[in-house]
Design an enzyme around this catalytic site. Structure first.
Site, PDB file in Angstrom:
ATOM      1  N   TYR A  40       0.835  -1.205   0.000  1.00  0.00           N
ATOM      2  CA  TYR A  40       0.000   0.000   0.000  1.00  0.00           C
ATOM      3  C   TYR A  40       0.875   1.263   0.000  1.00  0.00           C
ATOM      4  O   TYR A  40       0.425   2.332  -0.383  1.00  0.00           O
ATOM      5  CB  TYR A  40      -0.870   0.039   1.263  1.00  0.00           C
ATOM      6  CG  TYR A  40      -2.083  -0.866   1.255  1.00  0.00           C
ATOM      7  CD1 TYR A  40      -2.277  -1.852   0.293  1.00  0.00           C
ATOM      8  CD2 TYR A  40      -3.065  -0.722   2.253  1.00  0.00           C
ATOM      9  CE1 TYR A  40      -3.399  -2.676   0.324  1.00  0.00           C
ATOM     10  CE2 TYR A  40      -4.180  -1.534   2.280  1.00  0.00           C
ATOM     11  CZ  TYR A  40      -4.343  -2.515   1.322  1.00  0.00           C
ATOM     12  OH  TYR A  40      -5.454  -3.322   1.361  1.00  0.00           O
ATOM     13  N   GLY A  41       2.121   1.100   0.480  1.00  0.00           N
ATOM     14  CA  GLY A  41       2.987   2.259   0.739  1.00  0.00           C
ATOM     15  C   GLY A  41       3.308   3.119  -0.472  1.00  0.00           C
ATOM     16  O   GLY A  41       3.718   4.265  -0.333  1.00  0.00           O
ATOM     17  N   CYS A  71      -2.143  -1.421   9.591  1.00  0.00           N
ATOM     18  CA  CYS A  71      -1.225  -0.877   8.580  1.00  0.00           C
ATOM     19  C   CYS A  71      -1.064   0.636   8.786  1.00  0.00           C
ATOM     20  O   CYS A  71      -2.060   1.373   8.844  1.00  0.00           O
ATOM     21  CB  CYS A  71      -1.821  -1.164   7.208  1.00  0.00           C
ATOM     22  SG  CYS A  71      -0.938  -0.435   5.845  1.00  0.00           S
ATOM     23  N   ASN A  72       0.181   1.102   8.882  1.00  0.00           N
ATOM     24  CA  ASN A  72       0.407   2.542   9.089  1.00  0.00           C
ATOM     25  C   ASN A  72      -0.034   3.360   7.886  1.00  0.00           C
ATOM     26  O   ASN A  72      -0.557   4.467   8.036  1.00  0.00           O
ATOM     27  CB  ASN A  72       1.888   2.814   9.344  1.00  0.00           C
ATOM     28  CG  ASN A  72       2.351   2.234  10.647  1.00  0.00           C
ATOM     29  OD1 ASN A  72       2.444   1.019  10.796  1.00  0.00           O
ATOM     30  ND2 ASN A  72       2.624   3.078  11.612  1.00  0.00           N
ATOM     31  N   THR A  73       0.209   2.816   6.681  1.00  0.00           N
ATOM     32  CA  THR A  73      -0.165   3.561   5.476  1.00  0.00           C
ATOM     33  C   THR A  73      -1.688   3.736   5.435  1.00  0.00           C
ATOM     34  O   THR A  73      -2.186   4.845   5.188  1.00  0.00           O
ATOM     35  CB  THR A  73       0.322   2.817   4.215  1.00  0.00           C
ATOM     36  OG1 THR A  73       1.718   2.550   4.355  1.00  0.00           O
ATOM     37  CG2 THR A  73       0.084   3.631   2.975  1.00  0.00           C
ATOM     38  N   THR A 183       4.558  -1.269   9.848  1.00  0.00           N
ATOM     39  CA  THR A 183       4.421  -2.590  10.491  1.00  0.00           C
ATOM     40  C   THR A 183       5.723  -3.388  10.523  1.00  0.00           C
ATOM     41  O   THR A 183       5.944  -4.175  11.432  1.00  0.00           O
ATOM     42  CB  THR A 183       3.398  -3.415   9.694  1.00  0.00           C
ATOM     43  OG1 THR A 183       3.697  -3.291   8.298  1.00  0.00           O
ATOM     44  CG2 THR A 183       1.992  -2.956   9.963  1.00  0.00           C
ATOM     45  N   HIS A 184       6.572  -3.202   9.516  1.00  0.00           N
ATOM     46  CA  HIS A 184       7.757  -4.050   9.381  1.00  0.00           C
ATOM     47  C   HIS A 184       8.947  -3.577  10.226  1.00  0.00           C
ATOM     48  O   HIS A 184       9.863  -4.342  10.496  1.00  0.00           O
ATOM     49  CB  HIS A 184       8.215  -4.075   7.918  1.00  0.00           C
ATOM     50  CG  HIS A 184       7.298  -4.820   7.002  1.00  0.00           C
ATOM     51  ND1 HIS A 184       5.952  -4.527   6.896  1.00  0.00           N
ATOM     52  CD2 HIS A 184       7.525  -5.834   6.137  1.00  0.00           C
ATOM     53  CE1 HIS A 184       5.410  -5.340   5.996  1.00  0.00           C
ATOM     54  NE2 HIS A 184       6.340  -6.137   5.529  1.00  0.00           N
TER      55      HIS A 184
HETATM   56  N1  DGL Z   1       1.823  -2.314   6.133  1.00  0.00           N
HETATM   57  C1  DGL Z   1       2.485  -1.200   5.503  1.00  0.00           C
HETATM   58  C2  DGL Z   1       2.637  -0.077   6.535  1.00  0.00           C
HETATM   59  O1  DGL Z   1       2.629  -0.283   7.721  1.00  0.00           O
HETATM   60  C3  DGL Z   1       3.829  -1.582   4.925  1.00  0.00           C
HETATM   61  C4  DGL Z   1       3.746  -2.451   3.692  1.00  0.00           C
HETATM   62  C5  DGL Z   1       3.058  -1.763   2.535  1.00  0.00           C
HETATM   63  O2  DGL Z   1       3.619  -0.838   1.939  1.00  0.00           O
HETATM   64  O3  DGL Z   1       1.937  -2.169   2.235  1.00  0.00           O
HETATM   65  O4  DGL Z   1       2.767   1.070   6.156  1.00  0.00           O
END
Ligand code: DGL
Length: 260
Positions: A40-41, A71-73, A183-184
């Site tokens: 999603y980023g 998810c932060n995004t 998240t990572h």
């Molecule tokens: N889960 C996404 C986040 O926390 C990272 C991976 C993505 O780009 O989807 O922003």
């Protein structure tokens, strides 16, 4: 009692599930990882909002009592637009991390790292400035961190060189606290510490999110009691890939991820 719903763009949201299991052991959890459409980023805000609504609708069909946007995004781009359109609480990962960072910083200099989408949204800065306008915020998008973590490259010369380049503006700004706004990134804590020095405070929102969810369920009187909670995992593609990576994020393997 109803389960808690959690979604993420893929596998990273399992870092939040791990904390939920720790702090809310009696809760059932339904997790959806959008592995068909990750990452999603790098997507536009409109697309992330559309995906997030679809993911929430899927979780609502599973009759969840609350949705955690792990998810932060998605939290930074979609929650402000969609939060008030659902009857159950929609909890993101931004505000809990911000509160912890504002509390932790001694020199009032906070660094934020995240995907390009999260950094572009300015969600973290806006919330920090609301709590304390005097805090100086320095941001850095670190897009290569996600593939590094998924490939298991958590240390070594290559990742250290990339991390040094990404984190240079934060080092120059002398931040004493960094929000791991993806998240990572909790899996890269030792590397980030190596680059930034041992005195840096690293804020991992997962813990705070679990605290916040516990509070909300307590206020609403919907906390589960009595028996150990169960987890169910759904993905939109490639359950084998998800299951193989899950151990790294959750600390234990998953056998039964279902494709929907
Ligand atoms: N889960 C996404 C986040 O926390 C990272 C991976 C993505 O780009 O989807 O922003």
């Amino acid at each position: 009692m109803k389960p808690i719903g959690v979604f993420d763009s893929g596998v990273g949201g399992l870092t939040v599930v791990k904390e939920l299991i720790n702090q809310l052991p009696y809760e059932d959890i339904i997790y959806f990882g959008d592995t068909a459409r990750v990452p999603y980023g790098i997507k536009s805000k409109e697309t992330v909002i559309r995906f997030s609504i679809e993911n929430i609708l899927f979780l609502l069909k599973q009759d969840v009592k609350l949705v955690c946007v792990a998810c932060n995004t998605a939290s930074s781009q979609a929650i402000p637009a969609i939060r008030n359109h659902f009857r159950i609480p929609i909890i993101g990962v931004i505000s809990p991390g911000v509160r912890e960072a504002v509390y932790a910083t001694q020199n009032k200099r906070i660094g934020i790292i995240g995907t390009k989408g999260t950094i572009k949204s300015c969600a973290y800065e806006l919330e920090i400035k609301q709590l304390d306008p005097k805090i100086r915020v320095t941001v850095a998008a670190c897009p290569l961190f996600v593939p590094f973590v998924e490939e298991g490259w958590l240390r070594g010369e290559v990742v250290r060189t990339v991390a040094s380049l990404y984190l240079k503006p934060l080092k120059d700004a002398k931040v004493d606290t960094i929000i791991l706004g993806c998240t990572h990134y909790p899996l890269l804590k030792p590397l980030i510490r190596q680059v930034m020095g041992d005195n840096i405070t690293l804020i991992d929102s997962a813990k705070q999110v679990a605290v916040e969810i516990k509070k909300i369920l307590a206020v609403e009187g919907t906390l589960n009691k009595g028996r150990k909670g169960k987890q169910k995992f759904y993905v939109s593609d490639n359950p084998e890939w998800f299951s193989n990576l899950a151990k790294r994020f959750l600390g234990r393997p998953i056998k039964d991820a279902k494709k929907v």
